[in-house]
Design an enzyme around this catalytic site. Structure first.
Site, mmCIF file in Angstrom:
data_model
loop_
_atom_site.group_PDB
_atom_site.id
_atom_site.type_symbol
_atom_site.label_atom_id
_atom_site.label_comp_id
_atom_site.label_asym_id
_atom_site.label_seq_id
_atom_site.Cartn_x
_atom_site.Cartn_y
_atom_site.Cartn_z
ATOM 1 N N GLU A 232 0.878 -1.172 0.000
ATOM 2 C CA GLU A 232 0.000 0.000 0.000
ATOM 3 C C GLU A 232 0.909 1.213 0.000
ATOM 4 O O GLU A 232 1.499 1.553 1.023
ATOM 5 C CB GLU A 232 -0.874 0.021 1.255
ATOM 6 N N CYS A 266 -2.186 9.128 2.357
ATOM 7 C CA CYS A 266 -1.880 8.545 1.044
ATOM 8 C C CYS A 266 -3.031 8.821 0.080
ATOM 9 O O CYS A 266 -2.819 8.937 -1.121
ATOM 10 C CB CYS A 266 -1.604 7.060 1.166
HETATM 11 P P1 NDP Z 1 8.974 4.522 4.367
HETATM 12 O O1 NDP Z 1 8.283 3.940 3.205
HETATM 13 O O2 NDP Z 1 10.444 4.641 4.295
HETATM 14 O O3 NDP Z 1 8.638 3.687 5.696
HETATM 15 C C1 NDP Z 1 7.430 2.987 5.932
HETATM 16 C C2 NDP Z 1 7.693 1.842 6.897
HETATM 17 O O4 NDP Z 1 8.656 0.941 6.340
HETATM 18 C C3 NDP Z 1 8.278 2.272 8.240
HETATM 19 O O5 NDP Z 1 7.793 1.420 9.250
HETATM 20 C C4 NDP Z 1 9.756 2.062 8.027
HETATM 21 O O6 NDP Z 1 10.467 1.887 9.207
HETATM 22 C C5 NDP Z 1 9.778 0.791 7.226
HETATM 23 N N1 NDP Z 1 10.982 0.596 6.407
HETATM 24 C C6 NDP Z 1 11.848 1.526 5.930
HETATM 25 N N2 NDP Z 1 12.770 0.945 5.141
HETATM 26 C C7 NDP Z 1 12.478 -0.380 5.116
HETATM 27 C C8 NDP Z 1 13.034 -1.512 4.449
HETATM 28 N N3 NDP Z 1 14.091 -1.403 3.632
HETATM 29 N N4 NDP Z 1 12.477 -2.717 4.624
HETATM 30 C C9 NDP Z 1 11.393 -2.855 5.409
HETATM 31 N N5 NDP Z 1 10.812 -1.831 6.065
HETATM 32 C C10 NDP Z 1 11.343 -0.606 5.916
HETATM 33 O O7 NDP Z 1 8.292 5.886 4.646
HETATM 34 P P2 NDP Z 1 8.801 7.125 5.466
HETATM 35 O O8 NDP Z 1 8.203 7.006 6.809
HETATM 36 O O9 NDP Z 1 10.271 7.341 5.375
HETATM 37 O O10 NDP Z 1 8.088 8.274 4.607
HETATM 38 C C11 NDP Z 1 8.601 8.617 3.328
HETATM 39 C C12 NDP Z 1 7.508 8.979 2.380
HETATM 40 O O11 NDP Z 1 6.644 7.872 2.174
HETATM 41 C C13 NDP Z 1 6.557 10.059 2.887
HETATM 42 O O12 NDP Z 1 7.103 11.288 2.644
HETATM 43 C C14 NDP Z 1 5.310 9.790 2.097
HETATM 44 O O13 NDP Z 1 5.418 10.415 0.840
HETATM 45 C C15 NDP Z 1 5.327 8.295 1.932
HETATM 46 N N6 NDP Z 1 4.456 7.618 2.905
HETATM 47 C C16 NDP Z 1 3.305 7.098 2.452
HETATM 48 C C17 NDP Z 1 2.439 6.483 3.331
HETATM 49 C C18 NDP Z 1 1.147 5.914 2.876
HETATM 50 O O14 NDP Z 1 0.194 5.883 3.655
HETATM 51 N N7 NDP Z 1 1.065 5.381 1.682
HETATM 52 C C19 NDP Z 1 2.723 6.391 4.756
HETATM 53 C C20 NDP Z 1 4.007 6.933 5.133
HETATM 54 C C21 NDP Z 1 4.821 7.519 4.215
HETATM 55 P P3 NDP Z 1 11.099 3.156 9.961
HETATM 56 O O15 NDP Z 1 10.022 4.190 10.083
HETATM 57 O O16 NDP Z 1 11.461 2.569 11.253
HETATM 58 O O17 NDP Z 1 12.248 3.611 9.101
#
Ligand code: NDP
Length: 489
Positions: A232, A266
């Site tokens: 997602e 999102c």
């Molecule tokens: P990420 O996609 O980097 O992180 C989402 C989740 O994945 C967090 O729990 C994160 O952990 C975890 N994660 C990060 N890297 C890995 C990996 N290589 N393997 C497995 N899990 C991983 O989102 P961010 O929080 O950095 O946000 C960045 C951008 O993503 C935002 O600016 C926004 O544009 C988008 N976003 C979209 C969302 C949606 O609802 N579709 C929700 C959040 C963000 P940790 O936080 O501990 O690094």
């Protein structure tokens, strides 16, 4: 043990200190969850329903505590955090109630060729589902996977975002108060490395919510072990406004659609395509309302700070790029991003190839571009690498326009509403991901089909043997002719 702090983005206060779970510990947790899965999957739908209903009831009693933790960890208003928790509870209840109906074994017709067989499809849980959650809706969004995976008979290991571990840990504490035995729902806190460890562990499936960039890494890691994934990801959701729309309502709801939760949704509105005949009225109305919005942390604020401070740079770069390329501020200016907050920004006439139109901004910003007719609006709405949600505003043409949009969900004359209807699937296409949470599709997503066919009685004609006779061969050709041969026009 290594630890990290969860900080209140509005005040800088430490909300809590949490362990960074190592890869070894993640594997141990998953091993325990896999053993618990054997017992949990063997319970009847009814027994799991009782447990999940207890959890929903406990969360309902504790809704104010949940909202307060989310408020402190994300900075969003308490009322938004309460709404989010209420919707999460609704999903638990729906998943529990409908799991037996959706996932019960189904008989299928065996066909004339195999008339002596019975055929059945069973739905089998994967074992343990690893859920990797985001920070923007830290209880609602992961619950779309957690509740459906549990109701389908899986155990769950949940890794909350490092920005919102406290609400994840609290959720697990509540679960433990009603759990029939341990290992069914476990939370592992940590950073991205903990997430990586979960994707490489012995889980049966991963459900990820977050950015497209990270989703691709997750899918690649899962591919190593052939672990299936639900992704997602983000969106660049368009709002299409036809000239017969209720313009005042469209302006009011679109403002909320774009700016609530500080634009960190999102499925938030990021682009408006409005018919030229109503563009002025719409713009005037939304700008008037936007001027009254008050971001802040105190009671009565409309939305909070950016939960993830690094996002502020992204938001500012999108605004600057749009303006540099000819976009005009309707509200806001180059100082709108400051001190952890983003004041409402509405731009118009922004070139379609600027960052503000092509990349996920994830802030309280909105672009309004005018179109000559709705076909143009549809073409522009579809001209994106994303395909998550959309909104259409029209009294007469809503369904027609909605059916032309290349995305997973459309709301007509409303916004976000599909996320609150538990019976419908949630998810996107293209860079917005694949697989579905919520609804019957969400329950099916966390199971695989197992086909069982059984000989009801033996017949003289045998096809699946080296003893097959020439008579059997002729008979099969006769039956196929009977069933499928017809004159081709
Ligand atoms: P990420 O996609 O980097 O992180 C989402 C989740 O994945 C967090 O729990 C994160 O952990 C975890 N994660 C990060 N890297 C890995 C990996 N290589 N393997 C497995 N899990 C991983 O989102 P961010 O929080 O950095 O946000 C960045 C951008 O993503 C935002 O600016 C926004 O544009 C988008 N976003 C979209 C969302 C949606 O609802 N579709 C929700 C959040 C963000 P940790 O936080 O501990 O690094």
């Amino acid at each position: 043990m290594k630890t990290f702090e969860s900080l209140n983005p509005a005040t800088g206060e430490v909300v809590g200190v949490f362990p960074i779970t190592s890869a070894k510990e993640v594997n141990e947790v998953v091993a325990r969850a896999n053993s618990a899965a054997e017992q949990w999957s063997r319970l009847s739908f009814r027994k799991r329903l009782v447990v999940l209903k207890d959890w929903a009831s406990l969360l309902t009693k504790e809704i104010n505590t949940a909202a307060e933790i989310i408020h402190r960890e994300t900075g969003k208003p308490v009322s938004d955090a309460t709404l989010e928790t209420a919707l999460a509870i609704e999903h638990i209840s729906w998943a529990a109630k409908f799991s037996s109906k959706v996932l019960g074994s189904q008989s299928r017709p065996s066909g004339l060729l195999m008339f002596n067989m019975s055929a059945q499809v069973q739905r089998v849980p994967y074992g343990t589902v690893g859920v990797i959650g985001p920070w923007n809706y830290p209880i609602f969004t992961p619950m779309g996977s957690i509740a459906y995976a549990l109701a389908a008979g899986n155990t769950v290991v949940f890794k909350p975002s490092e920005f919102t571990p406290a609400i994840g840990v609290w959720l697990e504490q509540c679960w433990q108060r009603i759990a029939p035995f341990s290992g069914i729902f476990t939370v592992v806190t940590g950073d991205a490395e903990t997430g990586v460890a979960l994707t490489k562990s012995n889980v049966g499936k991963i459900s990820f919510t977050g950015s497209t960039r990270t989703a691709k890494k997750v899918a690649a890691a899962c591919a190593e072990n052939m672990t299936p994934v639900v992704l997602e990801c983000g969106g660049k959701d368009p709002v299409l406004i036809d000239r017969d729309a209720d313009i005042k309502k469209a302006a009011e709801v679109t403002l909320w659609h774009a700016m609530s939760n500080a634009g960190q949704s999102c499925i938030g509105a990021e682009r408006v395509y409005v018919h030229k005949d109503v563009a002025d009225v719409f713009t005037k109305s939304i700008v008037e309302m936007a001027q009254k919005l008050k971001p802040g942390y105190e009671d009565g604020a409309n939305y909070g700070p950016a939960t993830m401070p690094s996002q502020l740079k992204v938001i500012k770069s999108h605004i600057d790029d749009a303006v540099k390329r000819g976009g005009e501020y309707l509200i806001g200016d180059k100082n709108s991003v400051k001190d952890g907050y983003v004041q409402p920004v509405i731009l118009r006439n922004v070139p379609e190839d600027s960052k503000a139109m092509t990349e996920e901004t994830f802030g309280p910003t909105l672009v309004i571009n005018t179109v000559r007719h709705m076909d143009e609006a549809v073409d522009l709405a579809n001209a994106t690498s994303y395909g998550l949600g959309a909104a259409v505003w029209s009294k007469r043409n809503g369904k027609k326009i909605a059916s032309l949009l290349n995305c997973g969900m459309v709301s007509i004359n409303s916004a976000f509403s599909f996320a609150a209807i538990a019976s419908v699937p949630f998810g996107g296409v293209k860079d917005s991901g694949y697989g579905r949470i919520h609804g019957a599709e969400g329950l099916l997503e966390f199971t695989y089909p197992r086909t069982i066919v059984k000989t009801k009685f033996n017949i003289p004609l045998q096809f699946t043997t080296f003893q097959r006779t020439g008579f059997a061969d002729k008979t099969i050709v006769r039956i196929v002719n009977l069933l499928h041969r017809r004159r081709i026009r």
